[in-house]
Design a protein around this motif. Structure first.
Motif, mmCIF file in Angstrom:
data_model
loop_
_atom_site.group_PDB
_atom_site.id
_atom_site.type_symbol
_atom_site.label_atom_id
_atom_site.label_comp_id
_atom_site.label_asym_id
_atom_site.label_seq_id
_atom_site.Cartn_x
_atom_site.Cartn_y
_atom_site.Cartn_z
ATOM 1 N N ALA A 113 3.718 3.442 -5.963
ATOM 2 C CA ALA A 113 4.945 2.774 -6.385
ATOM 3 C C ALA A 113 5.662 3.553 -7.473
ATOM 4 C CB ALA A 113 4.627 1.358 -6.862
ATOM 5 N N TYR A 114 4.908 4.164 -8.368
ATOM 6 C CA TYR A 114 5.530 4.950 -9.443
ATOM 7 C C TYR A 114 6.309 6.131 -8.862
ATOM 8 C CZ TYR A 114 5.941 7.966 -13.544
ATOM 9 O OH TYR A 114 6.425 8.765 -14.541
ATOM 10 N N VAL A 115 5.754 6.777 -7.868
ATOM 11 C CA VAL A 115 6.452 7.898 -7.228
ATOM 12 C C VAL A 115 7.695 7.406 -6.485
ATOM 13 C CG1 VAL A 115 6.254 9.691 -5.469
ATOM 14 C CG2 VAL A 115 4.360 9.274 -7.050
ATOM 15 N N ILE A 209 2.471 9.651 -18.724
ATOM 16 C CA ILE A 209 3.346 8.473 -18.711
ATOM 17 C C ILE A 209 2.742 7.375 -17.851
ATOM 18 C CG2 ILE A 209 5.603 7.645 -17.953
ATOM 19 C CD1 ILE A 209 6.734 10.359 -18.745
ATOM 20 N N LEU A 210 2.177 7.775 -16.698
ATOM 21 C CA LEU A 210 1.594 6.784 -15.790
ATOM 22 C C LEU A 210 0.427 6.048 -16.438
ATOM 23 C CD1 LEU A 210 1.374 5.493 -12.969
ATOM 24 C CD2 LEU A 210 -0.057 7.429 -12.289
ATOM 25 N N ILE A 215 0.852 1.916 -16.589
ATOM 26 C CA ILE A 215 -0.282 1.040 -16.274
ATOM 27 C C ILE A 215 -0.489 -0.043 -17.340
ATOM 28 C CG2 ILE A 215 -2.793 0.987 -15.999
ATOM 29 C CD1 ILE A 215 -2.631 3.573 -14.475
ATOM 30 N N PRO A 216 -0.465 0.267 -18.659
ATOM 31 C CA PRO A 216 -0.614 -0.825 -19.642
ATOM 32 C C PRO A 216 0.468 -1.890 -19.546
ATOM 33 C CG PRO A 216 -1.012 1.302 -20.693
ATOM 34 C CD PRO A 216 -0.477 1.598 -19.327
ATOM 35 N N GLY A 221 1.519 -7.157 -12.592
ATOM 36 C CA GLY A 221 1.734 -6.744 -11.213
ATOM 37 C C GLY A 221 0.468 -6.221 -10.564
ATOM 38 N N ILE A 222 -0.340 -5.478 -11.318
ATOM 39 C CA ILE A 222 -1.591 -4.955 -10.776
ATOM 40 C C ILE A 222 -2.540 -6.095 -10.423
ATOM 41 C CG2 ILE A 222 -3.637 -3.589 -11.344
ATOM 42 C CD1 ILE A 222 -1.863 -1.825 -13.077
#
Length: 305
Positions: A113-115, A209-210, A215-216, A221-222
């Motif tokens: 999703a980040y990509v 950054i990820l 992530i924090p 959402g996770i």
């Protein structure tokens, strides 16, 4: 001084009145009707659960005769379910497969999703639309193709897939990953880009950054994506009944076996089936109460655009 002292008191006494008036204006239905509907909805949910609980304390004959309130209470069913169809091993298999599916799909979804959200490349929109389109494909249509694919892997590669827990894990991951990725895509779209830009100015890499920012900030959402992936594996009966053997049966398949099992050659083990159903529901209920605050935040955050 008396007037000045009275004004704050008047404001404090009038403020709740205005709030109540605003609530009455925005209320969709009268209080009595709202109370009746709430009671009916609660009864619709709680009465079946109460029946299952009472049936688990009843005898098989009492449940078969249609008794709602048991004539005699007993915990024998809760003692027998562990030996009847091997429920303990089945629950352990479900926890292993569903837990692995939840963790792996959540970790893969956050990176994917980040990509998709933060980088522009050819085919990006096609991938996003494909993720959304995959949600409309029923699992029953994929059962035969996936079974043939796994059987071919065993034939040509010499690897046993059918009947193993890791084969079932791959099947669940195939269906859980698109949904988990889409949940994370909608969540990451709601995160401000300014935090990432500030981190880049400080010299942070994309991976930095990820792991340090995205992530924090994305735990709700996770958690949502992981829980939905867990429920996919925990509640599945179709794939688990086809891709497993007796020693790798999951809890859902074990409950199906309870439905066809009989005791004494006559009456199905209704009481044991009800007790096993309650025991199998405990992990899901505990999981919900543990991560309730994350579920609310994860389901309401993000935007689709």
């Amino acid at each position: 001084m008396t007037i000045d002292a009275a004004n704050p008191i008047e404001r404090q006494t009038k403020q709740p009145i205005r709030r109540d008036a605003a609530l009455e204006v925005t209320r969709l239905m009268p209080r009595p009707l709202l109370a009746v509907i709430t009671i009916l909805l609660c009864a619709l949910v709680l009465i079946p659960i109460l029946y299952i609980f009472l049936a688990s304390l009843n005898t098989d004959v009492g449940v078969a005769s249609g008794e709602f309130w048991p004539s005699s209470f007993s915990l024998d069913s809760y003692n027998k379910i562990w030996d009847s169809v091997g429920l303990a091993k089945a629950i352990g298999n479900s926890l292993i497969v569903s837990g692995a599916t939840a963790v792996v799909s959540a970790l893969m979804a956050i990176g994917t999703a980040y990509v998709l959200v933060r980088f522009e490349f050819r085919g990006r929109l096609t991938v996003l639309r494909g993720l959304l389109g995959l949600q409309s494909i029923p699992g029953t249509l994929m059962l035969l193709p996936v079974f043939v694919l796994f059987s071919s892997a065993g034939t040509y590669l010499g690897v046993t897939v059918i009947g193993t827990l890791w084969g079932l894990f791959i099947a669940y991951l195939t269906f859980a990953l698109p949904f988990s990725t889409w949940v994370m895509v909608t969540y990451l779209r709601g995160l401000p880009r300014e935090l990432e830009e500030a981190a880049r100015i400080d010299g942070a890499s994309n991976l930095g950054i990820l792991f340090r920012i995205i992530i924090p900030l994305s735990w709700p959402g996770i958690i949502v994506s992981a829980i939905f992936a867990f429920l996919l594996g925990w509640n599945d009966v179709l794939f688990a009944s086809v891709f497993t053997r007796p020693d790798t049966h999951t809890a859902a398949v074990a409950l199906q076996v309870f439905a066809s099992a009989v005791e004494g050659g006559a009456i199905p083990v209704y009481s044991q089936m009800m007790a096993a159903s309650l025991v199998c529901a405990v992990p899901v209920v505990v999981l919900y109460f543990m991560f309730q605050k994350y579920l609310v935040g994860g389901l309401t955050a993000g935007s689709v655009k």
